[in-house]
Design a protein around this motif. Structure first.
Motif, PDB file in Angstrom:
ATOM      1  N   ALA A 113       0.928  -1.609 -12.985  1.00  0.00           N
ATOM      2  CA  ALA A 113       0.712  -1.678 -14.431  1.00  0.00           C
ATOM      3  C   ALA A 113       0.221  -3.059 -14.844  1.00  0.00           C
ATOM      4  CB  ALA A 113       2.014  -1.335 -15.153  1.00  0.00           C
ATOM      5  N   ARG A 114       0.748  -4.089 -14.206  1.00  0.00           N
ATOM      6  CA  ARG A 114       0.370  -5.461 -14.570  1.00  0.00           C
ATOM      7  C   ARG A 114      -1.089  -5.749 -14.255  1.00  0.00           C
ATOM      8  NH1 ARG A 114       0.034 -10.360 -12.000  1.00  0.00           N
ATOM      9  NH2 ARG A 114       0.905  -9.608 -10.030  1.00  0.00           N
ATOM     10  N   VAL A 115      -1.612  -5.180 -13.176  1.00  0.00           N
ATOM     11  CA  VAL A 115      -2.962  -5.519 -12.720  1.00  0.00           C
ATOM     12  C   VAL A 115      -3.987  -4.425 -13.021  1.00  0.00           C
ATOM     13  CG1 VAL A 115      -1.996  -6.942 -10.877  1.00  0.00           C
ATOM     14  CG2 VAL A 115      -2.596  -4.553 -10.392  1.00  0.00           C
ATOM     15  N   ALA A 116      -3.553  -3.347 -13.646  1.00  0.00           N
ATOM     16  CA  ALA A 116      -4.418  -2.175 -13.810  1.00  0.00           C
ATOM     17  C   ALA A 116      -5.736  -2.485 -14.519  1.00  0.00           C
ATOM     18  CB  ALA A 116      -3.664  -1.073 -14.558  1.00  0.00           C
ATOM     19  N   ALA A 117      -5.712  -3.326 -15.525  1.00  0.00           N
ATOM     20  CA  ALA A 117      -6.918  -3.603 -16.307  1.00  0.00           C
ATOM     21  C   ALA A 117      -7.725  -4.777 -15.764  1.00  0.00           C
ATOM     22  CB  ALA A 117      -6.527  -3.866 -17.764  1.00  0.00           C
ATOM     23  N   LEU A 118      -7.269  -5.367 -14.668  1.00  0.00           N
ATOM     24  CA  LEU A 118      -7.947  -6.540 -14.125  1.00  0.00           C
ATOM     25  C   LEU A 118      -8.926  -6.140 -13.030  1.00  0.00           C
ATOM     26  CD1 LEU A 118      -4.797  -8.851 -13.891  1.00  0.00           C
ATOM     27  CD2 LEU A 118      -6.560  -8.828 -15.674  1.00  0.00           C
ATOM     28  N   PRO A 119     -10.020  -6.865 -12.881  1.00  0.00           N
ATOM     29  CA  PRO A 119     -11.011  -6.523 -11.852  1.00  0.00           C
ATOM     30  C   PRO A 119     -10.438  -6.735 -10.450  1.00  0.00           C
ATOM     31  CG  PRO A 119     -11.523  -8.647 -12.842  1.00  0.00           C
ATOM     32  CD  PRO A 119     -10.417  -8.061 -13.663  1.00  0.00           C
ATOM     33  N   PRO A 120     -10.616  -5.760  -9.548  1.00  0.00           N
ATOM     34  CA  PRO A 120     -10.081  -5.904  -8.187  1.00  0.00           C
ATOM     35  C   PRO A 120     -10.800  -7.006  -7.425  1.00  0.00           C
ATOM     36  CG  PRO A 120     -11.495  -3.973  -8.328  1.00  0.00           C
ATOM     37  CD  PRO A 120     -11.333  -4.487  -9.725  1.00  0.00           C
ATOM     38  N   ARG A 121     -10.065  -7.700  -6.584  1.00  0.00           N
ATOM     39  CA  ARG A 121     -10.646  -8.746  -5.745  1.00  0.00           C
ATOM     40  C   ARG A 121     -10.556  -8.307  -4.285  1.00  0.00           C
ATOM     41  NH1 ARG A 121      -7.843 -14.213  -6.939  1.00  0.00           N
ATOM     42  NH2 ARG A 121      -9.788 -15.096  -6.105  1.00  0.00           N
ATOM     43  N   LYS A 122     -11.488  -8.798  -3.471  1.00  0.00           N
ATOM     44  CA  LYS A 122     -11.576  -8.404  -2.069  1.00  0.00           C
ATOM     45  C   LYS A 122     -10.484  -9.103  -1.257  1.00  0.00           C
ATOM     46  CE  LYS A 122     -15.257  -5.771  -2.342  1.00  0.00           C
ATOM     47  NZ  LYS A 122     -16.527  -6.157  -1.680  1.00  0.00           N
ATOM     48  N   VAL A 123      -9.691  -8.303  -0.562  1.00  0.00           N
ATOM     49  CA  VAL A 123      -8.536  -8.803   0.182  1.00  0.00           C
ATOM     50  C   VAL A 123      -8.682  -8.470   1.664  1.00  0.00           C
ATOM     51  CG1 VAL A 123      -6.026  -8.681   0.444  1.00  0.00           C
ATOM     52  CG2 VAL A 123      -7.053  -8.498  -1.841  1.00  0.00           C
ATOM     53  N   LEU A 124      -8.395  -9.440   2.504  1.00  0.00           N
ATOM     54  CA  LEU A 124      -8.428  -9.241   3.950  1.00  0.00           C
ATOM     55  C   LEU A 124      -7.022  -9.453   4.509  1.00  0.00           C
ATOM     56  CD1 LEU A 124     -10.458  -8.943   6.465  1.00  0.00           C
ATOM     57  CD2 LEU A 124     -10.082 -11.398   6.735  1.00  0.00           C
ATOM     58  N   ILE A 125      -6.505  -8.446   5.223  1.00  0.00           N
ATOM     59  CA  ILE A 125      -5.232  -8.591   5.929  1.00  0.00           C
ATOM     60  C   ILE A 125      -5.539  -8.858   7.396  1.00  0.00           C
ATOM     61  CG2 ILE A 125      -3.073  -7.507   6.603  1.00  0.00           C
ATOM     62  CD1 ILE A 125      -3.228  -5.740   4.164  1.00  0.00           C
ATOM     63  N   ALA A 126      -5.127 -10.016   7.903  1.00  0.00           N
ATOM     64  CA  ALA A 126      -5.441 -10.407   9.278  1.00  0.00           C
ATOM     65  C   ALA A 126      -4.191 -10.909   9.993  1.00  0.00           C
ATOM     66  CB  ALA A 126      -6.515 -11.490   9.295  1.00  0.00           C
ATOM     67  N   TYR A 127      -3.965 -10.392  11.193  1.00  0.00           N
ATOM     68  CA  TYR A 127      -2.831 -10.805  12.025  1.00  0.00           C
ATOM     69  C   TYR A 127      -3.363 -11.595  13.234  1.00  0.00           C
ATOM     70  CZ  TYR A 127       0.682  -7.985   9.603  1.00  0.00           C
ATOM     71  OH  TYR A 127       1.558  -7.475   8.676  1.00  0.00           O
ATOM     72  N   PRO A 128      -3.416 -12.929  13.160  1.00  0.00           N
ATOM     73  CA  PRO A 128      -3.911 -13.727  14.286  1.00  0.00           C
ATOM     74  C   PRO A 128      -3.110 -13.506  15.564  1.00  0.00           C
ATOM     75  CG  PRO A 128      -3.831 -15.048  12.291  1.00  0.00           C
ATOM     76  CD  PRO A 128      -3.115 -13.776  11.982  1.00  0.00           C
ATOM     77  N   GLY A 129      -1.812 -13.285  15.441  1.00  0.00           N
ATOM     78  CA  GLY A 129      -0.974 -13.097  16.617  1.00  0.00           C
ATOM     79  C   GLY A 129      -1.176 -11.782  17.316  1.00  0.00           C
ATOM     80  N   MET A 130      -1.979 -10.909  16.734  1.00  0.00           N
ATOM     81  CA  MET A 130      -2.284  -9.616  17.352  1.00  0.00           C
ATOM     82  C   MET A 130      -3.735  -9.539  17.810  1.00  0.00           C
ATOM     83  SD  MET A 130      -0.339  -6.836  14.949  1.00  0.00           S
ATOM     84  CE  MET A 130       1.425  -6.934  14.615  1.00  0.00           C
ATOM     85  N   ALA A 131      -4.306 -10.663  18.177  1.00  0.00           N
ATOM     86  CA  ALA A 131      -5.710 -10.687  18.590  1.00  0.00           C
ATOM     87  C   ALA A 131      -5.976  -9.804  19.799  1.00  0.00           C
ATOM     88  CB  ALA A 131      -6.137 -12.123  18.893  1.00  0.00           C
TER      89      ALA A 131
END
Length: 358
Positions: free
Chosen positions: A226-244
């Motif tokens: 609800a807090r972010v619903a009206a805000l423009p989405p931003r590009k998010v990257l989830i990265a696990y370096p320890g799982m290379a």
């Protein structure tokens, strides 16, 4: 003795590369009881329902539970948040770092039954049968695959032991999975994590606890939505370096699809690799990573020895063209983006950097 983190990480792909499943609608008294919404009522035993094609019956709440590894932590965390630790005879799941600060110690305190893992990173059949649990829980259907040295569901039933697969992962490790299970497996979401809590609530006759817990967790996620619903989405990257080791090119394991995308959406973002399947984790190359649009970096921790700030700095130095690198925008998560009851923790953490002023 558990396998080393390095050896286990190669097997993590079995679970984490799969972004996975939902469950069919429930019917009172049984056939698809897995997806029943949690209620405040009491369980009426015997409780019978279909679980991934196997008909299971509970005549009372289980008291001697073995939780298989499956390179997962979501099942044991669900037991703990529901206050079911006394029912655990032996637990083979662990992670070492958690978005819930209390969780690591709570898991470590659980009995392990003196179990050892085979080369496929789980409890071999002979040890399961010798332990004589009344319930064996697996995160995936492959946890009962005899080709991997595990006890089959039929073997367990013959010994008077009930087996249970997290319904969201019915299609995982099951070549003969139905199309419905495969489709649900691809569409895993935060709701999938809550459905398992609901199922445990029914099996263990703690429906009031499950109902209340699910309500609290859902409210936390919906508050962020609800807090972010009206805000423009931003590009998010989830990265696990320890799982290379999960990536064919030695890059950090970048999580895409299913529940990862849903967690990011709930936090007000969109996955930088939205539209890609979980195979992207394995196949991603350096050029694709370098040219990705990344407004926010989410560093995933795999072991307690990792330092999130240092990992973020290294990624920013390696990929300076990211907007996140220029603004130094990142946060750190661990198990909250996986299938399991801690998704609310990750949604809250990620939302604070995706839309800090929203």
């Amino acid at each position: 003795m558990r396998p080393s983190r390095t050896r286990r990480a190669s097997a993590v792909a079995l679970v984490l590369l799969a972004a996975a499943c939902g469950t069919p609608p429930a019917e009172t008294g049984g056939e698809a009881a897995t997806a029943a919404p949690a209620s405040a009522g009491r369980t009426v035993y015997p409780l019978t329902f279909d679980n991934c094609g196997t008909r299971v019956t509970f005549r009372r709440p289980p008291q001697r539970v073995l939780i298989l590894n499956g390179t997962s932590v979501g099942e044991v965390e669900s037991f703990l948040l529901l206050g079911l630790e006394r029912s655990i005879l032996a637990n083979a799941q662990s992670y070492g770092v958690s978005d819930d600060p209390t969780m690591t110690a709570r898991i470590k305190a659980l009995p392990t039954g003196g179990l050892t893992m085979n080369k496929n990173f789980d409890v071999p059949a002979e040890q399961v049968l010798k332990l004589k649990p009344d319930l064996v829980v697996s995160t995936w259907s492959g946890g009962f695959d005899p080709a991997r040295g595990f006890a089959t569901r039929e073997q367990l039933a013959a010994a008077g032991i009930t087996s249970l697969v997290n319904p969201v992962n019915c299609a995982m490790g099951k070549p003969q999975a139905t199309e419905q299970d495969k489709r649900a497996y691809r569409n895993q979401s935060i709701n999938s994590s809550l459905e398992f809590l609901s199922l445990l609530g029914r099996v263990f006759d703690v429906q009031r606890k499950a109902f209340d817990l699910i309500g609290r967790l859902r409210a936390r996620v919906e508050s962020v939505r609800a807090r972010v619903a009206a805000l423009p989405p931003r590009k998010v990257l989830i990265a696990y370096p320890g799982m290379a080791m999960m990536n064919a090119n030695g890059l950090p394991a970048v999580m895409t699809g299913g529940i990862y995308d849903d967690v990011i959406r709930a936090a007000g973002g969109v996955n930088a690799f939205a539209g890609q399947t979980a195979d992207m984790t394995r196949t991603l190359n350096r050029e694709q990573l370098a040219t990705a649009q990344v407004d926010v970096l989410v560093v995933g921790l795999f072991t307690p020895e990792e330092n999130g700030a240092e990992a973020a700095a290294k990624l920013f130095a390696a990929y300076p063209h990211w907007a996140a690198a220029r603004s130094r925008t990142y946060t750190v998560v661990s198990d909250g983006v996986y299938l399991g009851p801690l998704n609310a923790w990750a949604v809250e953490k990620i939302s604070k950097v995706v839309h800090p002023g929203g």
